[in-house]
Design a protein around this motif. Sequence first.
Motif, mmCIF file in Angstrom:
data_model
loop_
_atom_site.group_PDB
_atom_site.id
_atom_site.type_symbol
_atom_site.label_atom_id
_atom_site.label_comp_id
_atom_site.label_asym_id
_atom_site.label_seq_id
_atom_site.Cartn_x
_atom_site.Cartn_y
_atom_site.Cartn_z
ATOM 1 N N SER A 174 13.195 -19.107 -9.906
ATOM 2 C CA SER A 174 13.073 -19.332 -8.467
ATOM 3 C C SER A 174 14.396 -19.052 -7.745
ATOM 4 N N PRO A 175 14.330 -18.418 -6.561
ATOM 5 C CA PRO A 175 15.561 -18.225 -5.784
ATOM 6 C C PRO A 175 16.005 -19.525 -5.104
ATOM 7 N N MET A 176 15.150 -20.567 -5.149
ATOM 8 C CA MET A 176 15.483 -21.806 -4.431
ATOM 9 C C MET A 176 16.599 -22.570 -5.147
ATOM 10 N N LYS A 177 17.260 -23.414 -4.374
ATOM 11 C CA LYS A 177 18.436 -24.114 -4.921
ATOM 12 C C LYS A 177 18.170 -25.604 -5.150
ATOM 13 N N GLU A 178 17.163 -26.159 -4.446
ATOM 14 C CA GLU A 178 16.900 -27.603 -4.568
ATOM 15 C C GLU A 178 15.476 -27.831 -5.069
ATOM 16 N N PHE A 179 15.331 -28.841 -5.902
ATOM 17 C CA PHE A 179 14.021 -29.111 -6.509
ATOM 18 C C PHE A 179 13.773 -30.613 -6.565
ATOM 19 N N ILE A 180 12.507 -30.987 -6.305
ATOM 20 C CA ILE A 180 12.080 -32.376 -6.468
ATOM 21 C C ILE A 180 11.320 -32.432 -7.791
ATOM 22 N N LEU A 181 11.728 -33.339 -8.667
ATOM 23 C CA LEU A 181 11.086 -33.411 -9.983
ATOM 24 C C LEU A 181 9.966 -34.444 -9.987
ATOM 25 N N GLY A 182 8.744 -33.997 -10.257
ATOM 26 C CA GLY A 182 7.606 -34.902 -10.402
ATOM 27 C C GLY A 182 7.279 -35.041 -11.873
ATOM 28 N N SER A 183 8.228 -35.550 -12.632
ATOM 29 C CA SER A 183 8.038 -35.701 -14.086
ATOM 30 C C SER A 183 9.081 -36.684 -14.596
ATOM 31 N N GLU A 184 9.156 -36.808 -15.902
ATOM 32 C CA GLU A 184 10.037 -37.808 -16.505
ATOM 33 C C GLU A 184 11.497 -37.537 -16.121
ATOM 34 N N CYS A 185 12.195 -38.618 -15.843
ATOM 35 C CA CYS A 185 13.542 -38.526 -15.275
ATOM 36 C C CYS A 185 14.510 -37.669 -16.106
ATOM 37 N N ASP A 186 14.447 -37.795 -17.439
ATOM 38 C CA ASP A 186 15.428 -37.075 -18.251
ATOM 39 C C ASP A 186 15.133 -35.586 -18.372
ATOM 40 N N LEU A 187 13.957 -35.143 -17.901
ATOM 41 C CA LEU A 187 13.784 -33.698 -17.771
ATOM 42 C C LEU A 187 14.786 -33.197 -16.723
ATOM 43 N N GLY A 188 15.167 -34.090 -15.811
ATOM 44 C CA GLY A 188 16.223 -33.772 -14.836
ATOM 45 C C GLY A 188 17.549 -33.482 -15.546
ATOM 46 N N ALA A 189 17.815 -34.220 -16.644
ATOM 47 C CA ALA A 189 19.045 -33.982 -17.413
ATOM 48 C C ALA A 189 19.000 -32.582 -18.035
ATOM 49 N N THR A 190 17.827 -32.234 -18.584
ATOM 50 C CA THR A 190 17.663 -30.896 -19.179
ATOM 51 C C THR A 190 17.939 -29.833 -18.119
ATOM 52 N N LEU A 191 17.296 -30.009 -16.950
ATOM 53 C CA LEU A 191 17.395 -28.990 -15.899
ATOM 54 C C LEU A 191 18.830 -28.868 -15.393
ATOM 55 N N GLN A 192 19.491 -30.023 -15.246
ATOM 56 C CA GLN A 192 20.857 -29.986 -14.758
ATOM 57 C C GLN A 192 21.780 -29.272 -15.758
ATOM 58 N N GLY A 193 21.547 -29.510 -17.062
ATOM 59 C CA GLY A 193 22.344 -28.843 -18.096
ATOM 60 C C GLY A 193 22.100 -27.339 -18.096
ATOM 61 N N LEU A 194 20.839 -26.938 -17.877
ATOM 62 C CA LEU A 194 20.502 -25.512 -17.924
ATOM 63 C C LEU A 194 20.906 -24.773 -16.656
ATOM 64 N N TYR A 195 20.773 -25.442 -15.513
ATOM 65 C CA TYR A 195 21.001 -24.761 -14.230
ATOM 66 C C TYR A 195 21.996 -25.561 -13.381
ATOM 67 N N PRO A 196 23.277 -25.558 -13.773
ATOM 68 C CA PRO A 196 24.258 -26.388 -13.066
ATOM 69 C C PRO A 196 24.435 -25.999 -11.596
ATOM 70 N N GLU A 197 24.057 -24.770 -11.257
ATOM 71 C CA GLU A 197 24.249 -24.312 -9.865
ATOM 72 C C GLU A 197 23.120 -24.791 -8.949
ATOM 73 N N LYS A 198 22.076 -25.423 -9.517
ATOM 74 C CA LYS A 198 20.947 -25.892 -8.707
ATOM 75 C C LYS A 198 20.979 -27.421 -8.633
ATOM 76 N N SER A 199 20.267 -27.995 -7.650
ATOM 77 C CA SER A 199 20.299 -29.461 -7.587
ATOM 78 C C SER A 199 18.884 -30.038 -7.679
ATOM 79 N N PHE A 200 18.806 -31.224 -8.272
ATOM 80 C CA PHE A 200 17.511 -31.823 -8.603
ATOM 81 C C PHE A 200 17.431 -33.248 -8.060
ATOM 82 N N VAL A 201 16.330 -33.512 -7.366
ATOM 83 C CA VAL A 201 16.059 -34.871 -6.915
ATOM 84 C C VAL A 201 15.207 -35.484 -8.019
ATOM 85 N N THR A 202 15.826 -36.378 -8.798
ATOM 86 C CA THR A 202 15.095 -36.966 -9.927
ATOM 87 C C THR A 202 14.665 -38.388 -9.546
#
Length: 348
Positions: free
Chosen positions: A266-294
């Motif tokens: 996705s070209p988008m930079k911000e994401f709202i996560l509708g799933s388990e909180c620590d999937l946010g940890a995975t996403l943050q580790g993989l895509y440090p340039e993007k931000s996640f509302v966990t």
Amino acid sequence: MTTEQSDTVLLDRYSSMQTGCAVEYTSQDLLGLVEEIRALKKKHNAVVLSHYYMPAELQITSEHGGIADFVGDSLGLSRAAMDVESDYIIFCGVKFMAETAFILNPDKKVLLPNHDAGCSLASSITGADVVALKAQYPGVPVIAYVNTYAETKAECDICCTSRNALAIAESFESDTLIFLPDKFMGRNLQRVITEKTGKKMILWEGACEVHEQFTPGRIAGMQAMNPNAAVLVHWEVPDDAVLQALANSPGIVGSTSDIIRYVGESPMKEFILGSECDLGATLQGLYPEKSFVTPCIQCPHMKRITLENTRDALRSIGTSLEAKYVIDVPEDIRSRALLPIERMMEFN
Ligand code: 13P
Ligand code: SF4
């Protein structure tokens, strides 16, 4: 890499994966536990398989100085378990996943660091329930979400994970299917399948105690506060919440892997996560340039696995304490549960 370099890589990775709601280890505690676990793995010829819902400290792979040999979703972990050649699999996930690993690779010893790591979906249905359903709907194929225990799987035609459920449901010629046990995932799949093929699904009344907390109101609130974010919702989220989420933001309903892939593409930079909180940890580790509302909604079962009990399971190997961690499925159930799992493995 020297020990010092490896420690720095681990600590950097750990801090980049914090979601703000995980228990944080001090650097000293983290390094001490990880060092001991890595040494015990070597000593006992063991590998660590870890689910994306594990906290950061259990998800960091050995190339980043951590303890995990493989991190994945439930399908990826099943495939990884099949290929393990080491003597021991230490499973950092929940019981039905560890059981699946054992069913697929029974020559290995599978250790689960805490046998109370259950699942509200898996405990919502038994093998006897499936037998009764089959008597009620004779001849209707039964698809079991892999989030079930072995004795339930043993009564079903095929298993699926969130990643391949749609492809599996579409592959049946029958115009009616039984899908169990997640009613919300079933309704979400049904919407897509009925549109495409007109097939009808008979559902069980189970729900994931984590994903069912994503109500339309909660998601709407997150959307209102983050108007430029895309939404990432798992198949297990209630269907009314999924519809409202996708009506008001760009985004995806899908499996854990679909969510990870979507963010990458996705070209988008911000994401709202509708799933388990620590999937946010995975996403943050993989895509440090993007931000996640966990959302700080954690699976209590997944969180029963910790660095400390992972170390304890490894320490127990070869002692009288080992039995406490061993996953065992009686052979008559294992051999019957294997068939639907093997059928599932043919789908990606
Ligand atoms: P997946 O890893 O298949 O996405 O499953 C999600 C889940 O809820 C696991 O318990
Ligand atoms: Fe079960 Fe839900 Fe926890 Fe997954 S997140 S293990 S489906 S309770």
